[in-house]
Design an enzyme around this catalytic site. Sequence first.
Site, mmCIF file in Angstrom:
data_model
loop_
_atom_site.group_PDB
_atom_site.id
_atom_site.type_symbol
_atom_site.label_atom_id
_atom_site.label_comp_id
_atom_site.label_asym_id
_atom_site.label_seq_id
_atom_site.Cartn_x
_atom_site.Cartn_y
_atom_site.Cartn_z
ATOM 1 N N ARG A 1 -4.962 -10.439 3.036
ATOM 2 C CA ARG A 1 -5.049 -10.323 1.579
ATOM 3 C C ARG A 1 -3.718 -9.758 1.076
ATOM 4 N NH1 ARG A 1 -6.489 -6.397 -2.298
ATOM 5 N NH2 ARG A 1 -7.698 -7.221 -4.042
ATOM 6 N N LYS B 1 0.822 -1.211 0.000
ATOM 7 C CA LYS B 1 0.000 0.000 0.000
ATOM 8 C C LYS B 1 0.862 1.269 0.000
ATOM 9 C CE LYS B 1 -4.281 -1.543 -0.025
ATOM 10 N NZ LYS B 1 -5.375 -1.381 0.900
#
Length: 271
Positions: free
Chosen positions: A253, A219
């Site tokens: 995930r 991210k």
Amino acid sequence: MQQLLEKIRSGQWVVMGILNVTPDSFSDGGRYTQLDNALKHALLMQAQGAEVIDIGGESTRPGAKPVSLDEELERVIPVIEKIRQHSDIAISIDTSKPSLMQAAIVAGASMVNDVNALLADGAIEVCVRHQLPVCLMHRQGMPQNMQDNPQYRDVVDEVSQFLTGRADACMAAGVKKENIIIDPGFGFGKNLQNNLSLLREMPQICTLGYPVLVGVSRKSMFGMLLDRDVDERLIASISAVVIAYQKGARFFRVHDVAETCDALKLCQAVA
């Protein structure tokens, strides 16, 4: 998929491998748009330890443009069917469109992963009809604007209240509690400090009574914090998974399945 949720509830971890069949996802866009490449990568992630493959046909990265239903169907349904021909691994469909949820379930998906928390008209009804697991995610804003100065009074409290409210609404409509998973939505309408607060206060999210899916892989928060490009965020991503595990999360995930599984095996052995 139900067996995997029982595994998570018993305290064991489960890794979900990311398969984006999009040209514009922030990390792997364009790599798996060809059917054979998508199948090969799904089977590789399964061999590396993934127990769920999360297939998405529309990028939800900051600034991403919406994709039509027809285009999303063309991207994901053949991939689901192809994987199902070669493997019985659990398949999650990453979408907010009820019609796509329905088509994906018919094709072989066994879970819905919705960044919009089933807020679209008809989305809850699809999940009630099929009685399969669904992940409800928190986000502030839409992909086009969600990173334009997001504001919270108390991000952990507000995310917790939203997720609890959506879970209650889904159960009132007929979704079984044992089918609900929650996701605090790292990077979806959150700044760096918001994301760090959610990671630090993960125990509060984990006490809401549902399995928690943590999606921090590669991210932008790591780019902001460490000044690392997207392909240089492996160590930070795994470190965040380990922190989340230590604070109670058990569902992850990720893009980097093998490395994440190694880290989680060590965490479990120490615990």
